[in-house]
Write an enzyme that holds these catalytic residues in place. Structure first.
Site, PDB file in Angstrom:
ATOM      1  N   LYS A  61      -3.674  -1.908  15.873  1.00  0.00           N
ATOM      2  CA  LYS A  61      -3.477  -0.705  16.991  1.00  0.00           C
ATOM      3  C   LYS A  61      -4.382  -0.255  17.887  1.00  0.00           C
ATOM      4  O   LYS A  61      -5.454   0.055  17.242  1.00  0.00           O
ATOM      5  CB  LYS A  61      -2.966   0.602  16.540  1.00  0.00           C
ATOM      6  CG  LYS A  61      -1.266   1.073  15.114  1.00  0.00           C
ATOM      7  CD  LYS A  61      -0.895   2.866  15.200  1.00  0.00           C
ATOM      8  CE  LYS A  61       0.677   2.641  14.366  1.00  0.00           C
ATOM      9  NZ  LYS A  61       0.271   2.331  12.723  1.00  0.00           N
ATOM     10  N   GLU A  67       0.597  -1.170   0.616  1.00  0.00           N
ATOM     11  CA  GLU A  67      -0.522   0.150   0.355  1.00  0.00           C
ATOM     12  C   GLU A  67       0.877   1.168   0.111  1.00  0.00           C
ATOM     13  O   GLU A  67       1.781   1.446   0.224  1.00  0.00           O
ATOM     14  CB  GLU A  67      -0.765  -0.349   1.034  1.00  0.00           C
ATOM     15  CG  GLU A  67      -0.125   0.095   2.376  1.00  0.00           C
ATOM     16  CD  GLU A  67      -1.282   0.390   3.037  1.00  0.00           C
ATOM     17  OE1 GLU A  67      -1.269   1.737   3.019  1.00  0.00           O
ATOM     18  OE2 GLU A  67      -0.857   0.647   4.695  1.00  0.00           O
TER      19      GLU A  67
HETATM   20  N1  PSU Z   1      -3.353   1.777  10.408  1.00  0.00           N
HETATM   21  C1  PSU Z   1      -2.003   2.295  10.808  1.00  0.00           C
HETATM   22  N2  PSU Z   1      -0.655   2.652  10.082  1.00  0.00           N
HETATM   23  C2  PSU Z   1      -1.783   3.360   8.604  1.00  0.00           C
HETATM   24  C3  PSU Z   1      -3.559   2.753   8.530  1.00  0.00           C
HETATM   25  C4  PSU Z   1      -4.001   2.662   9.911  1.00  0.00           C
HETATM   26  O1  PSU Z   1      -0.985   1.377  12.066  1.00  0.00           O
HETATM   27  O2  PSU Z   1      -0.359   3.531   7.937  1.00  0.00           O
HETATM   28  C5  PSU Z   1      -3.459   3.481   7.284  1.00  0.00           C
HETATM   29  C6  PSU Z   1      -3.303   2.332   6.553  1.00  0.00           C
HETATM   30  O3  PSU Z   1      -3.565   2.459   5.082  1.00  0.00           O
HETATM   31  C7  PSU Z   1      -4.943   2.362   6.425  1.00  0.00           C
HETATM   32  C8  PSU Z   1      -5.654   3.178   6.653  1.00  0.00           C
HETATM   33  O4  PSU Z   1      -5.651   1.562   5.325  1.00  0.00           O
HETATM   34  O5  PSU Z   1      -4.747   4.267   8.415  1.00  0.00           O
HETATM   35  C9  PSU Z   1      -7.122   4.047   7.414  1.00  0.00           C
HETATM   36  O6  PSU Z   1      -7.361   5.000   7.534  1.00  0.00           O
HETATM   37  P1  PSU Z   1      -9.254   4.855   8.414  1.00  0.00           P
HETATM   38  O7  PSU Z   1      -9.251   4.725   9.554  1.00  0.00           O
HETATM   39  O8  PSU Z   1      -9.490   5.950   7.787  1.00  0.00           O
HETATM   40  O9  PSU Z   1      -9.754   4.020   7.095  1.00  0.00           O
END
Ligand code: PSU
Ligand code: MN
Length: 303
Positions: free
Chosen positions: A159, A25
């Site tokens: 996390k 990603e």
């Molecule tokens: N959690 C992490 N590192 C990240 C992300 C999430 O520990 O880099 C990034 C990933 O790309 C994940 C996105 O898909 O954030 C999720 O964002 P949201 O909670 O807005 O869907």
């Protein structure tokens, strides 16, 4: 579709002959880590996948096209750029039409990987149900993508900025199997365990490949979450990281942040508050995930 999809020649050839390919990603590059650690890590991760015997394909949006595999120069441009759009599923058509540079989240990367015919995708951690998500309904689109798109996502869990028990509940509701690769417990990204169980522990990449093949042979929609803990030597002290997470969440609350900005804000705050120690852990776990993901892609291609 050809006018929307651009495959790096090496990736196209690997897919044509059925060689193992690992999708990677790009939100982790643009919004998850600071420059130059982001580009450095992205390159090292690609090298690890290669060294194992698979082809890496970092996915991002450039000039109105979905790029499956980035050149070294494109990776650097993405890592340095300031106005990169965070692209999840709903943003894909908007970002493509605008031509803006876009970094794909887990959800969007899964979708694009599947479009290209890639079955294994490596990331750091997935999004999930945010704390108080039962009130705010802030649930990452990553979970719905896992519910519908047939890709195995290799990660170090999620996390503790999230509500991990509710995240697992949503995945269960949507029929997403959670594999613990060489672990019995769902990892909590910076630490090796959340104390929550996985659905099955598998120690051999070939067994993970068999679960993937069996799920999809049955016609069951959606992906598989493969979790593997951060290597022991790189894990953080759980009390320290919990405290930092609590402080960062309070700060996000006091600023009344909303929507897609919440996760990048928290990621940035955690790095700041740990003076980069969390970043070192993040880098280490992504590299470990790449090694595991490549092994799974190789096993899956061999079937
Ligand atoms: N959690 C992490 N590192 C990240 C992300 C999430 O520990 O880099 C990034 C990933 O790309 C994940 C996105 O898909 O954030 C999720 O964002 P949201 O909670 O807005 O869907
Ligand atoms: Mn959200």
């Amino acid at each position: 579709m050809n006018d929307l999809l651009s495959l790096l020649p090496e990736v196209r050839e690997a897919l044509r002959v059925g060689a193992p390919v690992v999708a990677l990603e790009s939100t982790i590059i643009s919004h998850g880590m600071p420059y130059p650690t982001n580009v450095q890590t992205a390159r090292e991760v690609e090298e690890i996948v290669r060294a194992k015997g698979a082809i890496p394909a970092t996915i991002a949006l450039l000039q109105g096209r979905i790029h499956i595999g980035l050149s070294s120069e494109q990776l650097d441009t993405l890592g340095r750029a300031k106005n990169v759009r965070k692209v999840s599923r709903r943003d894909l058509p908007i970002a493509l039409v605008s031509g803006q540079m876009g970094a794909t989240t887990v959800a969007a990367t899964m979708f694009c990987a599947h479009l290209a015919g890639i079955s294994v995708f490596v990331t750091g951690g997935i999004g999930g149900v945010h704390r108080r998500g039962e009130v705010t309904l802030d649930i990452s689109a990553d979970l719905m993508e896992l519910a519908s798109t047939p890709v195995a996502v290799v990660c170090a869990g999620a996390k503790a900025i999230l509500d991990l028990p509710r995240t697992l509940e949503v995945l269960e509701t949507h029929g997403v199997p959670i594999v613990g690769f060489q672990t019995d417990q769902f990892p909590a990204f910076y630490t090796r365990s959340s104390g929550l169980p996985v659905d099955v522990r598998l120690d051999d990449p070939a067994d993970v490949a068999r679960v993937m093949a069996t799920k999809w042979k049955l016609g069951l929609a959606g992906g598989i979450l493969v979790t593997t803990p951060v290597p022991e030597a790189d894990a953080m002290d759980s009390r320290e990281i919990d405290e930092v997470i609590e402080q960062s969440l309070e700060e996000a609350n006091s600023l009344s942040l909303q929507g897609k900005d919440i996760t990048p804000f928290l990621l940035k705050k955690i790095v700041e508050r740990t003076e980069g120690r969390s970043l070192a852990t993040n880098v280490a776990l992504v590299k470990h995930n790449a090694d595991v993901g490549a092994a799974i892609a190789i096993a899956y291609a061999a079937q």
